[in-house]
Design an enzyme around this catalytic site. Structure first.
Site, PDB file in Angstrom:
ATOM      1  CG  HIS A  12      -0.264  -0.171   2.577  1.00  0.00           C
ATOM      2  ND1 HIS A  12      -1.178  -0.689   3.410  1.00  0.00           N
ATOM      3  CD2 HIS A  12       0.716   0.680   3.187  1.00  0.00           C
ATOM      4  CE1 HIS A  12      -0.256  -0.545   4.755  1.00  0.00           C
ATOM      5  NE2 HIS A  12       0.760   0.047   4.487  1.00  0.00           N
ATOM      6  CG  HIS A  59       0.717   4.774   7.440  1.00  0.00           C
ATOM      7  ND1 HIS A  59      -0.381   4.023   6.861  1.00  0.00           N
ATOM      8  CD2 HIS A  59       1.742   3.937   7.166  1.00  0.00           C
ATOM      9  CE1 HIS A  59       0.028   3.110   6.239  1.00  0.00           C
ATOM     10  NE2 HIS A  59       1.293   3.079   6.357  1.00  0.00           N
ATOM     11  CG  HIS A 193       9.071  -0.990   3.145  1.00  0.00           C
ATOM     12  ND1 HIS A 193       8.349  -2.002   3.565  1.00  0.00           N
ATOM     13  CD2 HIS A 193       8.274   0.109   3.539  1.00  0.00           C
ATOM     14  CE1 HIS A 193       7.214  -1.536   3.998  1.00  0.00           C
ATOM     15  NE2 HIS A 193       7.293  -0.471   4.278  1.00  0.00           N
ATOM     16  CD  GLU A 240       3.918  -1.414   6.327  1.00  0.00           C
ATOM     17  OE1 GLU A 240       3.655  -0.265   6.824  1.00  0.00           O
ATOM     18  OE2 GLU A 240       3.637  -1.734   5.014  1.00  0.00           O
TER      19      GLU A 240
END
Length: 279
Positions: A12, A59, A193, A240
């Protein structure tokens, strides 16, 4: 009776939303990524859900350091796109499904999950980017959405094992809902990441591809992976991926793989995408 028919997994990345919103999907940098979702867009037209349970992480849009629930279920009738600092994305409001959401909350809590019920929540790119990748840019989203926010931002995050078990509890809840509803569950975030520190920009393609393989055919064992392995091999934000395990836990033990896609890079992030059908 309600039934979970399929699962979707996807990254996402916020820059994907910006590329869509600013008409850059055919630019040379972005075109290979968006081509990887062509199948998904056609598939979902033929397998349109009534509702999507969308597992994502906030977030710092709806929650901040003052209150961060481990698992938060959106039970409101609608959810607006969040302003993440540059204005809300130009996408439709999300229409919720309070009846099914409240049923899931009751069932899951009775299965000993301490779930936070949220009746007001703006949703950020973690939820809206997957919708855009699968549905494009419609005037209204073509199905209802139940947001399920998982804390993978602030330590301690839930384990993959716990997320997988939550998926199974959600499956039991949906199976006991007494309306005829076609349900999909989507797991979002990842893949490898890291956005800060000396390892910023880390992408581990070997880890990512192994994860993509194992979540299809070896999910039970994959769910046992400790957090250290995510952090060490997939970067600080790679954790995640535990949200994909919520999706996978809600599906059959054996599923049909309809689409597998992997692409790097997308704004210093590896992008993964799966479409899985229950048999």
């Amino acid at each position: 009776m309600a039934k979970i028919t399929a699962g979707v997994a996807t990254s996402h990345v916020p820059a994907i939303g910006a590329a869509i919103d600013n008409g850059k999907t055919t630019d040379p940098y972005w075109q290979p990524l968006f081509a990887g979702y062509d199948f998904g867009k056609e598939w979902i037209k033929q397998n349109k859900p009534d509702v999507v349970i969308l597992v994502f992480n906030d977030h710092a849009s709806a929650f901040d350091m003052n209150m961060i629930p481990t698992f938060a279920l959106g039970c409101a009738p609608s959810f607006a796109p969040a302003d993440e600092g540059w204005g809300p994305r130009p996408v439709p409001n999300v229409v919720g499904y309070p009846e099914l959401a409240s049923h899931i909350a009751q069932s899951v809590i009775q299965q000993d999950f301490d779930l936070t019920i949220v009746n007001k929540m703006d949703v950020d790119h973690g939820l809206t980017v997957p919708l855009s990748l699968m549905f494009g840019q419609p005037e209204a989203w073509p199905c209802k959405v139940i947001p399920l926010a998982v804390n993978v931002v602030l330590y301690p995050a839930p384990s993959g094992k716990r997320c997988y078990a939550l998926g199974k509890a959600i499956r039991e809840a949906v199976d006991s809902f007494d309306e005829d509803v076609n349900v999909q569950i989507w797991g979002t975030g990842g893949m490898s990441h890291q956005l800060q520190g000396p390892r910023a920009g880390l992408i581990n393609q070997e880890f990512d591809n192994d994860f993509l393989d194992r979540i299809v055919d070896d999910a039970e064992n994959l769910a046992q992976m400790p957090h250290f392995d995510y952090l060490n091999q997939a970067g600080s934000e790679g954790v995640e991926l535990v949200m994909w395990l919520v999706m996978r836990g809600a599906l059959d033990d054996k599923v049909t793989l309809k689409k597998r896609f992997y692409h790097v890079p997308a704004s210093n992030t590896a992008v993964g995408h799966l479409v899985l059908e229950n048999n």
